[in-house]
Design an enzyme around this catalytic site. Structure first.
Site, mmCIF file in Angstrom:
data_model
loop_
_atom_site.group_PDB
_atom_site.id
_atom_site.type_symbol
_atom_site.label_atom_id
_atom_site.label_comp_id
_atom_site.label_asym_id
_atom_site.label_seq_id
_atom_site.Cartn_x
_atom_site.Cartn_y
_atom_site.Cartn_z
ATOM 1 N N LYS A 103 36.456 19.724 -15.372
ATOM 2 C CA LYS A 103 35.883 18.633 -16.153
ATOM 3 C C LYS A 103 34.446 18.353 -15.710
ATOM 4 C CE LYS A 103 40.299 16.155 -16.664
ATOM 5 N NZ LYS A 103 40.369 16.029 -18.127
ATOM 6 N N ARG A 119 50.759 19.025 -20.926
ATOM 7 C CA ARG A 119 51.813 19.556 -21.802
ATOM 8 C C ARG A 119 52.590 20.681 -21.117
ATOM 9 N NH1 ARG A 119 47.397 20.850 -26.231
ATOM 10 N NH2 ARG A 119 46.547 19.045 -25.128
#
Length: 503
Positions: A282, A356
């Site tokens: 990130k 996920r």
């Protein structure tokens, strides 16, 4: 702070302070009118002089009002009477708590619970007053060395209800409100903990402590990486490969219904205690807020605490999926193909779409409980923040009745959620040339494609997904975890247990 409920006339209260509302423009609430009549127009005369207009947030503290036994009366501006809704009501309660503390009141009798809030009964008003009061008083200073104790003399708050018939529902509202508020506080405390302290092992220790505190109904099992390998939870394991902290899945089981036919409701919380993005790292700006990527697990922990405290007559299982996503020589890579616990394969296109991958294996794991329903809670996608902002949680589900239940509970609790669709056209975005699916589906509909990914692992039960990426924490000056959606899930479970708040 101590809360109680009573039914009595305002003029007979000997409390240090009475709290009543004033509407715009200078209109006394019914209780304030009673006090004005007793005091021979003393209060209305002050309003005519322009002392208080009644706008939201305005306050006026009166001392030694004629013929009134209470030492002080606090007038709180409530805005226009017809516009008093749930949000405004909570703001009025918040202002009340802050003002009472600022003015040095140690106890007060609050008549604001008698104000008319459209579509809301006394149970709702008392419970929301308790929850809002606790929220207003919350602070996180455990890690500060020089703690400046805030001035909080208020120790006792009594909520007045119109008749004695409402006392039972009022007492129940306080009981429920305190349990939910404690769950929210627990979730916020976990969320606000720094990632060098709050790792997967810390989450597991909290889960074990919960079982110790409520040993009659709660047991906790912690599953480590060795057992995950034996179970085939390769997607979950891959996410944690780059971290020196072991991935741990904490399973908290609450049994409130001894019947063998009583199937559990399962809550699954994403517990990424820090998400650097992994190899797909990130940007550095705001990366500190990625400690909040475990707020789903924190919320599930808070809800399990509420359930155990109220001893609800249902069975609930909470799973805290603890993990840390870090870059490193052992970290998983874009291009990897993972075989999930379900046997389906996933091509990793972005290691920052890791939540996920953790959740898909947990959603397969919980099949063994033969659940009544499964609800996962996750700070899953930035796309959900773009879609719904920081005010509303995203909801997706493969079962319409479950989705409607959750939406209804969100409206009841004032912890709003909004349903997003799951459709085959979105599923197509997850197609891969090298595996059964890819872990991302591109930018369009990113929150929905994440939900579609999870739906492929939930075909054996009724399932809902709550994306709390926009609602789990606040940035800026008021930075901190919000504790959402503890209130929503608490209301859902209260409804399932038969405590829907209807008088």
């Amino acid at each position: 702070m101590e809360f109680s409920v009573k039914s009595g006339s305002p003029e007979k209260q000997r409390s240090a302070c009475i709290v009543v509302g004033v509407f715009e423009p200078r209109r006394l609430s019914p209780i304030a009118e009673q006090l004005d009549k007793i005091s021979d127009g003393y209060i209305s005369a002050l309003l005519r002089r322009g002392e208080l207009e009644g706008k939201p947030g305005q306050t006026l503290l009166l001392h030694h009002v004629p013929n009134v036994l209470s030492e002080r009366i606090l007038l709180i501006g409530c805005g226009k009477e017809r516009e008093l809704d749930e949000r405004q009501y909570k703001q009025v309660i918040q202002k009340t708590i802050n003002t009472l503390n600022d003015t040095g009141s140690m106890e007060a009798v609050c008549f604001l619970t008698e104000l008319h809030v459209k579509g809301r009964n006394n149970y709702w008003k008392v419970r929301q007053a308790v929850e809002t009061a606790k929220e207003t008083l919350y602070s996180f200073d455990q890690l500060k060395t020089n703690k400046s104790e805030p001035r909080r003399p208020l120790r006792k708050m009594v909520f007045n209800v119109p008749t004695r018939r409402e006392l039972t529902s009022g007492e129940r509202a306080i009981q429920h409100g305190l349990a939910i508020a404690a769950g929210i506080k627990a979730a916020k405390d976990l969320g606000n903990m720094p990632p060098n302290i709050c790792n997967a092992a810390y989450l597991a220790s909290q889960a074990r402590q919960l079982a110790d505190s409520y040993s009659k109904n709660v047991i906790t099992r912690v599953i480590g990486e060795q057992q995950m390998r034996e179970l085939g939870m390769n997607a979950y394991l891959a996410v944690g490969h780059g971290s020196q902290n072991e991935s741990l899945m904490s399973v908290i089981e609450y049994k409130g219904n001894p019947s063998e036919d009583a199937r559990p409701i399962v809550l699954v919380g994403k517990g990424l205690t820090f998400d650097s993005g992994g190899i797909s790292i990130k940007p550095s700006e705001g990366m500190d807020e990625m400690k909040y990527d475990m707020c789903g697990a924190a919320a599930v922990y808070g809800v399990m605490r509420m359930v155990a405290e109220l001893q609800l007559p249902i069975n609930v299982i909470g799973v805290l999926a603890g993990c840390e996503n870090m870059p490193g020589g052992r970290a998983y890579r874009p291009g990897d193909v993972l075989t999930t616990m379900s046997g389906q394969t996933v091509e990793v296109l972005n290691t920052d779409a890791e939540g996920r991958l953790v959740l898909c294996d947990v959603l397969t794991y919980v099949e063994r409980f033969e659940p009544e329903a499964v609800i996962d809670v996750a700070t899953l996608t930035g796309a959900c923040v773009i879609a719904l902002g920081h005010h509303i949680t995203g909801l997706m589900s493969n079962h319409n009745p479950l989705a409607h239940e959750l939406i209804g509970a969100s409206e009841q609790a004032g912890d709003r959620a909004w349903r997003l669709p799951l459709g085959d056209e979105f599923q197509e975005q997850l197609e891969s040339n090298f595996a059964d699916m890819a872990n991302i589906g591109g930018r369009p509909g990113g929150a929905i494609t994440a939900g579609c990914f999870l739906s492929r692992f939930t075909r054996k039960y009724n399932w809902a997904h709550l994306d709390i990426a926009g609602t789990a924490w606040r940035s800026g000056k008021a930075k901190g975890a919000t504790g959402r959606p503890v209130a929503l899930l608490s209301q859902f479970l209260l409804n399932r247990a038969g405590f829907n708040g209807e008088e």
